[in-house]
Motif scaffolding. Structure first.
Motif, short mmCIF file in Angstrom:
data_model
loop_
_atom_site.label_atom_id
_atom_site.label_comp_id
_atom_site.label_asym_id
_atom_site.label_seq_id
_atom_site.Cartn_x
_atom_site.Cartn_y
_atom_site.Cartn_z
N GLU A 104 0.83 -1.20 0.00
CA GLU A 104 0.00 0.00 0.00
C GLU A 104 0.86 1.25 0.00
N ASN A 105 0.63 2.11 -0.96
CA ASN A 105 1.36 3.38 -1.08
C ASN A 105 0.56 4.27 -2.00
N ASN A 106 0.34 5.54 -1.63
CA ASN A 106 -0.50 6.39 -2.47
C ASN A 106 0.20 6.88 -3.73
N ARG A 107 1.52 6.66 -3.81
CA ARG A 107 2.30 6.98 -5.03
C ARG A 107 2.00 8.39 -5.52
N GLU A 108 1.97 9.33 -4.58
CA GLU A 108 1.65 10.72 -4.90
C GLU A 108 2.84 11.41 -5.56
N ALA A 109 2.61 11.99 -6.72
CA ALA A 109 3.66 12.72 -7.42
C ALA A 109 3.92 14.04 -6.69
N LEU A 125 7.15 0.35 11.71
CA LEU A 125 7.64 -0.78 12.46
C LEU A 125 8.97 -1.21 11.87
N ARG A 126 9.83 -1.78 12.67
CA ARG A 126 11.11 -2.28 12.19
C ARG A 126 11.06 -3.80 12.16
N TYR A 132 9.02 -0.72 7.87
CA TYR A 132 7.86 -0.70 6.99
C TYR A 132 6.72 0.00 7.71
N GLU A 133 5.70 0.41 6.94
CA GLU A 133 4.59 1.17 7.49
C GLU A 133 3.51 0.22 7.99
N SER A 134 2.96 0.53 9.16
CA SER A 134 1.93 -0.31 9.75
C SER A 134 1.09 0.52 10.70
N SER A 135 -0.19 0.21 10.75
CA SER A 135 -1.07 0.90 11.70
C SER A 135 -0.66 0.60 13.14
N GLN A 136 0.10 -0.49 13.34
CA GLN A 136 0.58 -0.85 14.66
C GLN A 136 1.94 -0.21 14.98
N GLY A 137 2.48 0.55 14.03
CA GLY A 137 3.81 1.12 14.19
C GLY A 137 3.83 2.34 15.10
N LYS A 138 5.05 2.80 15.37
CA LYS A 138 5.23 3.99 16.19
C LYS A 138 5.16 5.24 15.31
N PRO A 139 4.59 6.32 15.83
CA PRO A 139 4.48 7.54 15.01
C PRO A 139 5.85 8.11 14.69
#
Length: 226
Positions: A104-109, A125-126, A132-139
């Protein structure tokens, strides 16, 4: 012989080369790579305390405390985000070909304008090797400023990690389509020297640190950037 960028009775600040560990790895006895902290401790002849770390492939300023009091104070500064670290990075032009279609990535130009600043927020998250990006990750929060294009055609960035997550800058640039030159782990198709990526910690600002003057630190320390 490790030269000091700054040294007093409380701290030793060095310019770590790329391809050198900051502190010993988990497998120190079997790991044959150079380790700045170990070499410096052997050179000084007494125990030192790492305050923060740079990745093996990253060069730049690293702070070591010479005693428990200065280590405790510096840890407090970093925990309270009173220390401001600045990095420079070189990247290729924006592309998302290194990001798998199922990620998942919005691929915004992004229309880059020299001097433009960006505030990049995510939750990271590491994993075993990379972030990698995760809803469970740290801000995470990174302030990024686009400086322009260098003579070699690479994009130049000035970066300040407000949070200090592992691989934060490497991941943030990669997920926005700008993998760091040489950073194969995060999608770069351009090679650097062995064990080197184009990311450098070039300035540490202590102006907001409580009692920094008590420990003899200048307001900021800076070395040549990329």
């Amino acid at each position: 012989m490790i030269s000091a960028v700054f040294e007093n009775e409380h701290f030793f600040i060095a310019d770590k080369p790329s391809g050198v560990l900051t502190t010993p790895s988990r497998f120190a006895e079997e790991d044959g790579r150079r380790c700045l902290g170990k070499e410096l401790q052997d050179q000084l002849g007494f125990q030192i305390y790492p305050v923060h770390r740079l990745d093996f492939e990253v060069s730049g300023l690293v702070v070591f405390a010479k005693n428990a009091d200065s280590h405790r104070a510096a840890n407090g500064w970093f925990e309270k985000k009173q220390v401001h670290k600045s990095y420079q990075a070189l990247t290729t032009s924006q592309s998302f070909v290194h990001i798998p279609a199922d990620v998942e990535n919005n691929r915004e130009a992004i229309s880059l304008v020299p001097g433009q600043g960006y505030a990049w927020e995510s939750r990271q998250l590491r994993g075993k090797r990379r972030a990698y990006e995760s809803s469970q990750g740290k801000p995470c929060l990174t302030h990024a400023h686009f400086l322009g294009t260098n003579p070699a055609g690479f994009l130049q960035w000035d970066l300040e990690p407000v949070t200090g997550r592992p691989h934060q800058l490497r991941f943030d640039l990669s997920r926005h389509g700008f993998p760091i030159v040489g950073d194969i782990l995060y999608g770069s198709s351009v090679e650097c020297a062995p064990n080197t990526i184009a990311l450098r910690s070039y300035r540490i600002d202590f102006q907001s640190c409580a009692q920094a003057a008590k420990f003899g630190l200048p307001s900021k320390i800076e070395v040549i950037a990329l």
